[in-house]
Design an enzyme around this catalytic site. Structure first.
Site, PDB file in Angstrom:
ATOM      1  N   SER A  89       0.840  -1.191   0.000  1.00 56.62           N
ATOM      2  CA  SER A  89       0.000   0.000   0.000  1.00 56.62           C
ATOM      3  C   SER A  89       0.875   1.241   0.000  1.00 56.62           C
ATOM      4  O   SER A  89       1.628   1.487   0.955  1.00 56.62           O
ATOM      5  CB  SER A  89      -0.909   0.016   1.229  1.00 56.62           C
ATOM      6  OG  SER A  89      -1.540   1.278   1.355  1.00 56.62           O
ATOM      7  N   HIS A 110      -1.275  -1.356  -4.261  1.00 57.00           N
ATOM      8  CA  HIS A 110      -2.546  -0.978  -3.647  1.00 57.00           C
ATOM      9  C   HIS A 110      -2.541   0.531  -3.397  1.00 57.00           C
ATOM     10  O   HIS A 110      -1.636   1.051  -2.745  1.00 57.00           O
ATOM     11  CB  HIS A 110      -2.719  -1.745  -2.335  1.00 57.00           C
ATOM     12  CG  HIS A 110      -4.072  -1.622  -1.718  1.00 57.00           C
ATOM     13  ND1 HIS A 110      -5.132  -2.440  -2.062  1.00 57.00           N
ATOM     14  CD2 HIS A 110      -4.545  -0.788  -0.759  1.00 57.00           C
ATOM     15  CE1 HIS A 110      -6.188  -2.128  -1.338  1.00 57.00           C
ATOM     16  NE2 HIS A 110      -5.862  -1.117  -0.552  1.00 57.00           N
ATOM     17  N   ASP A 134      -4.672   3.545  -1.811  1.00 52.18           N
ATOM     18  CA  ASP A 134      -5.771   3.907  -0.912  1.00 52.18           C
ATOM     19  C   ASP A 134      -6.240   5.324  -1.205  1.00 52.18           C
ATOM     20  O   ASP A 134      -5.454   6.276  -1.147  1.00 52.18           O
ATOM     21  CB  ASP A 134      -5.318   3.813   0.548  1.00 52.18           C
ATOM     22  CG  ASP A 134      -5.188   2.379   1.017  1.00 52.18           C
ATOM     23  OD1 ASP A 134      -6.159   1.626   0.879  1.00 52.18           O
ATOM     24  OD2 ASP A 134      -4.111   2.017   1.524  1.00 52.18           O
ATOM     25  N   MET A 157      -9.026   8.253  -0.082  1.00 52.33           N
ATOM     26  CA  MET A 157      -9.925   8.645   1.001  1.00 52.33           C
ATOM     27  C   MET A 157     -10.416  10.067   0.754  1.00 52.33           C
ATOM     28  O   MET A 157      -9.655  10.925   0.296  1.00 52.33           O
ATOM     29  CB  MET A 157      -9.193   8.576   2.345  1.00 52.33           C
ATOM     30  CG  MET A 157      -8.477   7.269   2.581  1.00 52.33           C
ATOM     31  SD  MET A 157      -7.609   7.275   4.164  1.00 52.33           S
ATOM     32  CE  MET A 157      -6.305   6.104   3.822  1.00 52.33           C
ATOM     33  N   HIS A 210      -8.349   1.405  -4.100  1.00 52.47           N
ATOM     34  CA  HIS A 210      -9.309   1.134  -3.030  1.00 52.47           C
ATOM     35  C   HIS A 210     -10.028   2.440  -2.709  1.00 52.47           C
ATOM     36  O   HIS A 210      -9.465   3.335  -2.072  1.00 52.47           O
ATOM     37  CB  HIS A 210      -8.554   0.586  -1.814  1.00 52.47           C
ATOM     38  CG  HIS A 210      -9.428   0.258  -0.656  1.00 52.47           C
ATOM     39  ND1 HIS A 210      -8.918  -0.106   0.585  1.00 52.47           N
ATOM     40  CD2 HIS A 210     -10.775   0.214  -0.509  1.00 52.47           C
ATOM     41  CE1 HIS A 210      -9.902  -0.337   1.416  1.00 52.47           C
ATOM     42  NE2 HIS A 210     -11.044  -0.144   0.778  1.00 52.47           N
ATOM     43  N   MET A 214     -12.163   4.396  -0.714  1.00 50.11           N
ATOM     44  CA  MET A 214     -12.798   4.602   0.586  1.00 50.11           C
ATOM     45  C   MET A 214     -13.457   5.973   0.564  1.00 50.11           C
ATOM     46  O   MET A 214     -13.051   6.897   1.275  1.00 50.11           O
ATOM     47  CB  MET A 214     -11.766   4.475   1.707  1.00 50.11           C
ATOM     48  CG  MET A 214     -11.255   3.069   1.890  1.00 50.11           C
ATOM     49  SD  MET A 214      -9.965   2.920   3.157  1.00 50.11           S
ATOM     50  CE  MET A 214      -8.530   3.397   2.195  1.00 50.11           C
ATOM     51  N   MET A 238     -11.723  -5.813   5.555  1.00 48.84           N
ATOM     52  CA  MET A 238     -10.891  -4.890   6.328  1.00 48.84           C
ATOM     53  C   MET A 238     -10.592  -5.497   7.696  1.00 48.84           C
ATOM     54  O   MET A 238     -11.498  -5.964   8.385  1.00 48.84           O
ATOM     55  CB  MET A 238     -11.599  -3.544   6.493  1.00 48.84           C
ATOM     56  CG  MET A 238     -11.768  -2.748   5.211  1.00 48.84           C
ATOM     57  SD  MET A 238     -10.194  -2.301   4.427  1.00 48.84           S
ATOM     58  CE  MET A 238      -9.410  -1.319   5.722  1.00 48.84           C
ATOM     59  N   ASP A 270      -6.812  -6.276   4.552  1.00 53.25           N
ATOM     60  CA  ASP A 270      -6.152  -4.970   4.586  1.00 53.25           C
ATOM     61  C   ASP A 270      -6.211  -4.420   5.998  1.00 53.25           C
ATOM     62  O   ASP A 270      -7.292  -4.149   6.517  1.00 53.25           O
ATOM     63  CB  ASP A 270      -6.865  -4.028   3.611  1.00 53.25           C
ATOM     64  CG  ASP A 270      -6.212  -2.662   3.512  1.00 53.25           C
ATOM     65  OD1 ASP A 270      -5.239  -2.399   4.237  1.00 53.25           O
ATOM     66  OD2 ASP A 270      -6.686  -1.850   2.686  1.00 53.25           O
TER      67      ASP A 270
END
Length: 226
Positions: free
Chosen positions: A6, A31, A33, A35, A64, A66, A135, A173
């Site tokens: 990540s 990966h 992330d 947000m 990913h 989020m 998660m 994760d």
């Protein structure tokens, strides 16, 4: 069995270099992330980071999301070079339209659940996805401790995947390190997202990925013998 570093934990001044180091160590994917400060209380990366990283690595880039409005940002991330989008069940009253849209564009798609969401909510959608993400921390910040209830959740999700879509990957994760790797693989995980334990180690990303990969393969071999 794949280790997915990540980049949230990487040194962004050396992002391309650090991803290349993780690749040399045997990372199977990268990966990313994302947000939005609403779904989780943090802000992170946008499509421009994916666009900048795309020519720097041949590894698949999984994003990913989020975020509260994944449908709004699916197109920009896919156009930037994402190979797979992972969206959260919690923000999609009916995930099917978005899952089908992403698959229709020739990309892979995953569906994620937070620790407080029963993994069973994914059952109706397992035939439509390439990856189910469990998660193992509360999303939003790196470096959190692995939640002790996670192995049982992984085992339940593993059973559902085996029943409905054995080709679907089971990704975990949060809090993945040298100790928890064997635990999650024994429970049925096939993809391990690791941030701090890859990019925050003194030996560097390549050595960290090799170490986690070896532990994961050893645990997978042990699970196969059971």
């Amino acid at each position: 069995m794949h280790i997915a570093p990540s980049i949230l934990a990487a040194d962004f001044a050396r992002l391309g270099e650090q991803v290349a180091e993780a690749e040399r160590g045997g990372a199977g994917r990268v990966h990313v992330d994302v947000m939005d400060g609403h779904f989780v209380r943090n802000l992170s990366l946008g499509p421009q980071v994916v666009k900048a990283l795309r020519p720097r690595t041949p590894l698949p880039l999984e994003v990913h999301l989020m975020i509260e409005e994944p449908a709004e940002f699916a197109g920009p991330f896919l156009r930037a070079g994402a190979d797979r989008l992972i969206v959260h069940h919690e923000v999609l009253p009916d995930p099917r339209p978005l899952l089908q849209e992403i698959r229709g564009l020739g990309k892979q798609v995953g569906l994620a659940v937070n620790p407080e969401t029963p993994v069973e909510v994914l059952e109706p959608y397992l035939a439509l996805i390439d990856l189910a993400l469990c998660m193992t921390v509360h999303p939003g910040f790196g470096g959190q401790a692995f939640l002790p209830e996670s192995p049982e959740r992984i085992r339940r999700l593993r059973a559902l995947i085996d029943r409905h879509n054995p080709r679907c990957e089971l990704e975990v994760d949060g809090g993945i390190d040298a100790h928890t790797t064997a635990i999650v693989v024994a429970a049925g995980a096939t993809v391990l997202v690791a941030g701090t334990s890859v990019f925050g180690t003194p030996d560097g990303p390549a050595a960290a990925v090799r170490h986690l990969q070896a532990l994961a393969e050893q645990a997978a071999a042990g699970r196969a013998r059971v």
